[in-house]
Design a protein around this motif. Sequence first.
Motif, PDB file in Angstrom:
ATOM      1  N   CYS A 196      19.084   4.652 -19.445  1.00 43.90           N
ATOM      2  CA  CYS A 196      20.374   3.624 -19.526  1.00 43.90           C
ATOM      3  C   CYS A 196      20.429   3.025 -18.118  1.00 43.90           C
ATOM      4  CB  CYS A 196      21.237   4.455 -19.828  1.00 43.90           C
ATOM      5  SG  CYS A 196      21.667   4.995 -21.540  1.00 43.90           S
ATOM      6  N   ILE A 197      20.305   3.966 -17.155  1.00 44.01           N
ATOM      7  CA  ILE A 197      20.149   3.310 -16.027  1.00 44.01           C
ATOM      8  C   ILE A 197      19.108   2.204 -15.489  1.00 44.01           C
ATOM      9  CG2 ILE A 197      20.269   3.819 -13.320  1.00 44.01           C
ATOM     10  CD1 ILE A 197      22.849   4.406 -14.367  1.00 44.01           C
ATOM     11  N   ASN A 198      17.978   2.480 -16.072  1.00 45.49           N
ATOM     12  CA  ASN A 198      16.937   1.682 -15.871  1.00 45.49           C
ATOM     13  C   ASN A 198      17.224   0.480 -16.665  1.00 45.49           C
ATOM     14  OD1 ASN A 198      15.187   3.343 -14.074  1.00 45.49           O
ATOM     15  ND2 ASN A 198      13.856   4.202 -16.032  1.00 45.49           N
ATOM     16  N   ALA A 199      17.868   0.278 -17.909  1.00 46.39           N
ATOM     17  CA  ALA A 199      18.263  -0.916 -18.721  1.00 46.39           C
ATOM     18  C   ALA A 199      19.123  -1.541 -17.962  1.00 46.39           C
ATOM     19  CB  ALA A 199      18.461  -0.414 -20.160  1.00 46.39           C
ATOM     20  N   MET A 200      20.168  -0.934 -17.168  1.00 45.87           N
ATOM     21  CA  MET A 200      21.014  -1.784 -16.536  1.00 45.87           C
ATOM     22  C   MET A 200      20.364  -2.425 -15.293  1.00 45.87           C
ATOM     23  SD  MET A 200      24.381   0.817 -16.542  1.00 45.87           S
ATOM     24  CE  MET A 200      24.670   1.865 -17.832  1.00 45.87           C
ATOM     25  N   LEU A 201      19.638  -1.779 -14.679  1.00 44.42           N
ATOM     26  CA  LEU A 201      19.287  -2.248 -13.399  1.00 44.42           C
ATOM     27  C   LEU A 201      18.006  -3.393 -13.982  1.00 44.42           C
ATOM     28  CD1 LEU A 201      18.019   1.078 -11.683  1.00 44.42           C
ATOM     29  CD2 LEU A 201      19.825  -0.696 -10.938  1.00 44.42           C
ATOM     30  N   THR A 202      17.526  -3.336 -15.005  1.00 42.53           N
ATOM     31  CA  THR A 202      16.783  -4.416 -15.632  1.00 42.53           C
ATOM     32  C   THR A 202      17.384  -5.925 -15.757  1.00 42.53           C
ATOM     33  OG1 THR A 202      15.126  -2.827 -16.679  1.00 42.53           O
ATOM     34  CG2 THR A 202      14.837  -5.147 -17.271  1.00 42.53           C
ATOM     35  N   MET A 203      18.706  -5.606 -16.283  1.00 44.12           N
ATOM     36  CA  MET A 203      19.565  -6.410 -16.619  1.00 44.12           C
ATOM     37  C   MET A 203      20.034  -7.241 -15.353  1.00 44.12           C
ATOM     38  SD  MET A 203      22.179  -4.671 -19.491  1.00 44.12           S
ATOM     39  CE  MET A 203      23.300  -6.035 -19.405  1.00 44.12           C
ATOM     40  N   VAL A 204      20.272  -6.567 -14.112  1.00 44.74           N
ATOM     41  CA  VAL A 204      20.692  -7.261 -12.907  1.00 44.74           C
ATOM     42  C   VAL A 204      19.715  -7.403 -11.901  1.00 44.74           C
ATOM     43  CG1 VAL A 204      23.007  -6.441 -13.426  1.00 44.74           C
ATOM     44  CG2 VAL A 204      21.703  -5.029 -11.983  1.00 44.74           C
ATOM     45  N   GLY A 205      18.638  -6.690 -11.823  1.00 39.27           N
ATOM     46  CA  GLY A 205      17.776  -6.670 -10.923  1.00 39.27           C
ATOM     47  C   GLY A 205      16.116  -6.769 -11.104  1.00 39.27           C
ATOM     48  N   GLY A 206      15.993  -6.768 -12.566  1.00 34.99           N
ATOM     49  CA  GLY A 206      14.597  -6.695 -13.117  1.00 34.99           C
ATOM     50  C   GLY A 206      13.777  -5.420 -12.724  1.00 34.99           C
ATOM     51  N   THR A 207      12.557  -5.658 -13.219  1.00 35.11           N
ATOM     52  CA  THR A 207      11.599  -4.338 -13.240  1.00 35.11           C
ATOM     53  C   THR A 207      11.408  -3.926 -11.818  1.00 35.11           C
ATOM     54  OG1 THR A 207       9.654  -5.772 -13.537  1.00 35.11           O
ATOM     55  CG2 THR A 207      10.667  -4.871 -15.507  1.00 35.11           C
ATOM     56  N   THR A 208      11.668  -4.857 -10.905  1.00 35.07           N
ATOM     57  CA  THR A 208      11.104  -4.610  -9.383  1.00 35.07           C
ATOM     58  C   THR A 208      12.303  -3.600  -8.967  1.00 35.07           C
ATOM     59  OG1 THR A 208      10.336  -6.740  -8.912  1.00 35.07           O
ATOM     60  CG2 THR A 208      11.154  -5.483  -7.020  1.00 35.07           C
ATOM     61  N   GLU A 209      13.530  -3.887  -9.232  1.00 35.49           N
ATOM     62  CA  GLU A 209      14.664  -2.815  -9.041  1.00 35.49           C
ATOM     63  C   GLU A 209      14.360  -1.441  -9.905  1.00 35.49           C
ATOM     64  OE1 GLU A 209      17.416  -1.473  -6.928  1.00 35.49           O
ATOM     65  OE2 GLU A 209      17.041  -3.598  -6.956  1.00 35.49           O
ATOM     66  N   VAL A 210      13.957  -1.489 -11.011  1.00 33.31           N
ATOM     67  CA  VAL A 210      13.415  -0.285 -11.706  1.00 33.31           C
ATOM     68  C   VAL A 210      12.412   0.636 -10.792  1.00 33.31           C
ATOM     69  CG1 VAL A 210      12.325   0.812 -13.694  1.00 33.31           C
ATOM     70  CG2 VAL A 210      14.090  -1.021 -13.847  1.00 33.31           C
ATOM     71  N   ALA A 211      11.458  -0.246 -10.265  1.00 37.46           N
ATOM     72  CA  ALA A 211      10.368   0.241  -9.487  1.00 37.46           C
ATOM     73  C   ALA A 211      10.701   1.012  -8.094  1.00 37.46           C
ATOM     74  CB  ALA A 211       9.352  -0.517  -9.022  1.00 37.46           C
ATOM     75  N   ALA A 212      11.977   0.311  -7.577  1.00 38.37           N
ATOM     76  CA  ALA A 212      12.691   0.859  -6.409  1.00 38.37           C
ATOM     77  C   ALA A 212      13.189   2.080  -6.743  1.00 38.37           C
ATOM     78  CB  ALA A 212      13.488  -0.270  -5.724  1.00 38.37           C
ATOM     79  N   PHE A 213      14.164   2.002  -7.926  1.00 35.25           N
ATOM     80  CA  PHE A 213      14.907   3.404  -8.189  1.00 35.25           C
ATOM     81  C   PHE A 213      14.127   4.289  -8.542  1.00 35.25           C
ATOM     82  CE2 PHE A 213      17.211   5.297 -11.838  1.00 35.25           C
ATOM     83  CZ  PHE A 213      18.145   6.074 -10.947  1.00 35.25           C
ATOM     84  N   SER A 214      12.915   3.910  -9.138  1.00 30.09           N
ATOM     85  CA  SER A 214      11.905   5.186  -9.480  1.00 30.09           C
ATOM     86  C   SER A 214      11.543   5.700  -8.207  1.00 30.09           C
ATOM     87  CB  SER A 214      10.751   4.674 -10.234  1.00 30.09           C
ATOM     88  OG  SER A 214       9.964   5.683 -10.489  1.00 30.09           O
ATOM     89  N   ALA A 215      11.188   5.138  -7.328  1.00 27.30           N
ATOM     90  CA  ALA A 215      10.863   5.855  -5.796  1.00 27.30           C
ATOM     91  C   ALA A 215      12.011   6.307  -5.325  1.00 27.30           C
ATOM     92  CB  ALA A 215      10.106   4.750  -4.943  1.00 27.30           C
ATOM     93  N   ALA A 216      13.228   5.810  -5.296  1.00 23.76           N
ATOM     94  CA  ALA A 216      14.348   6.465  -4.477  1.00 23.76           C
ATOM     95  C   ALA A 216      14.716   7.767  -5.288  1.00 23.76           C
ATOM     96  CB  ALA A 216      15.362   5.426  -4.435  1.00 23.76           C
ATOM     97  N   SER A 217      14.588   7.671  -6.563  1.00 18.14           N
ATOM     98  CA  SER A 217      14.949   8.958  -7.485  1.00 18.14           C
ATOM     99  C   SER A 217      14.135  10.018  -7.116  1.00 18.14           C
ATOM    100  CB  SER A 217      14.695   8.586  -8.987  1.00 18.14           C
ATOM    101  OG  SER A 217      15.731   7.586  -9.175  1.00 18.14           O
ATOM    102  N   ARG A 218      12.907   9.821  -6.740  1.00 17.36           N
ATOM    103  CA  ARG A 218      11.596  11.155  -6.441  1.00 17.36           C
ATOM    104  C   ARG A 218      12.332  11.425  -5.098  1.00 17.36           C
ATOM    105  NH1 ARG A 218       6.758  11.355  -9.389  1.00 17.36           N
ATOM    106  NH2 ARG A 218       7.169  10.178 -11.406  1.00 17.36           N
ATOM    107  N   ILE A 219      12.817  10.707  -4.212  1.00 12.30           N
ATOM    108  CA  ILE A 219      13.425  11.089  -2.819  1.00 12.30           C
ATOM    109  C   ILE A 219      14.551  12.000  -3.046  1.00 12.30           C
ATOM    110  CG2 ILE A 219      14.293  10.583  -0.465  1.00 12.30           C
ATOM    111  CD1 ILE A 219      11.155  10.119  -0.871  1.00 12.30           C
ATOM    112  N   ASN A 220      15.204  11.379  -3.800  1.00 10.89           N
ATOM    113  CA  ASN A 220      16.669  12.140  -4.392  1.00 10.89           C
ATOM    114  C   ASN A 220      16.443  13.555  -4.887  1.00 10.89           C
ATOM    115  OD1 ASN A 220      19.353  11.744  -3.813  1.00 10.89           O
ATOM    116  ND2 ASN A 220      19.497  12.166  -6.191  1.00 10.89           N
ATOM    117  N   GLN A 221      15.418  13.440  -5.807  1.00  9.93           N
ATOM    118  CA  GLN A 221      15.223  14.943  -6.437  1.00  9.93           C
ATOM    119  C   GLN A 221      14.391  15.655  -5.473  1.00  9.93           C
ATOM    120  OE1 GLN A 221      12.468  13.533  -9.487  1.00  9.93           O
ATOM    121  NE2 GLN A 221      13.929  12.475 -10.679  1.00  9.93           N
TER     122      GLN A 221
END
Length: 461
Positions: free
Chosen positions: A266-291
């Motif tokens: 759901c977060i990925n879908a929201m990010l796609t709406m406001v920032g596109g797949t580039t923001e999803v890529a950034a969130f994917s990387a940041a999520s790995r760091i947060n995990q």
Amino acid sequence: MSEVVPKNKSQKNIDLIRGDPKVAIRKLSVPTMMSMILIMLYNLADSLWVAGLGADSLAALGFITPLFMILIGVGNGIGAGATSLIARAIGAKNKKLADNAAAHSVVFAVIISLIIPIILIPFLKDILLTMGAGNTYQYGLAYGNIVFLAMIVFILSGVLSALLRAEGDVNRSMYAIAITAILNIVIDPLFIYTLGWGIAGAALATVLSSLISVIVMAYWIWGKNDTYLKITKSNFEYKNSILKDISLVAIPNMTETVVFSIMIMCINAMLTMVGGTTEVAAFSAASRINQFAMIPLIGIGTAMLTVAGAAFGSKDYDKLSEAHSYSIVFSYIISIILCIIMFFGSDYISMIFTYTDQSAALSPLISNILRILCFFLLAIPAGMMSAMTFQGVGKGMTSLAITIFRALLIEIALAYILGIVLGLGVNGIYSGMVLAAVVGTIVSYGWCKLYLNRLKRNYYS
């Protein structure tokens, strides 16, 4: 039934589990933290090497990750259910039950891991497109088809690791995972770039390195045969009560992973709406760091599950309450340090994902996410330790109810309201995640304290 301990097996690990809860949590959590750090390095290797292929490949990995984590959660869930029951059996000095519970968990894991690929793989393309993968779905299929076909490797790895930790043998669990992590880090670039297999090479490296982990642990359990738990055909006696007891923690634990993965989708879908797949890529990387940053807290929580189970099994509710309080203090000390590192070091941390021209544009996006999500680490310790306490005493449904409340109801709602409705964009979405963690922690901690006080009141009255 009284416990009969093999003469050739040291009682050191078992005595540790039954002893001082503060000492047990410290000694069990540190190797567990190291194991999980190695697991995260193992998972990070895919992201780091795949990042060099460009934003589309990294975004595809971001779409696959929630699905993969759901299935990894199956193994972890079965392991958590077995650990809870085994720890309670150890506390009650009932070795026959502990052995039988371990055998049930292995059989359960094998059956589940054979069913999953048959159900999932035919629908993977449609699932990815529904998640918003767009043109990146082909990369997702290249990675997903391989790892999902080999799910038995990942699920068994999680279960066997949990069984070693359940008897306090955390060091060997760590050694097996260390071998896996090192192999994955080394093999990834070979398969991805040298052999030219791209994102499929990352998947093959992940499967191969996990297989090594399973082989090593299987040797210790069935080959060397020097573990406290004896998982043999003669010790396996199917009982509905055992499967039910494991499932009461395993299914909620698995479902929690599903809940978190749905939340990420759901977060990925929201990010796609406001920032596109580039923001999803950034969130994917940041999520790995947060995990990665959450690993010490998960390590403490995993130790808490074992200690709580043993204390509950022996009906020592004062020890149970002491373990709960100590685990919270311990985890807060660590989370404060990690939050400071992530906040002030975000620019430097983001560079590990942006080492090529194709991924350089992601650096400021990743850094921004890290500066917000670092506060997530300050919000969760008391809630996480309370949830692990519930799992340790066999109340997995309570832990699940809290997770559903926070992740599916509060987190998605706040992220949507702040990010979409109020127009705060990606920062609003990430801030909503942090605020939801605060609310969830208050509910989880309060619920657990009421439960522990009631246990002591009823026992001593």
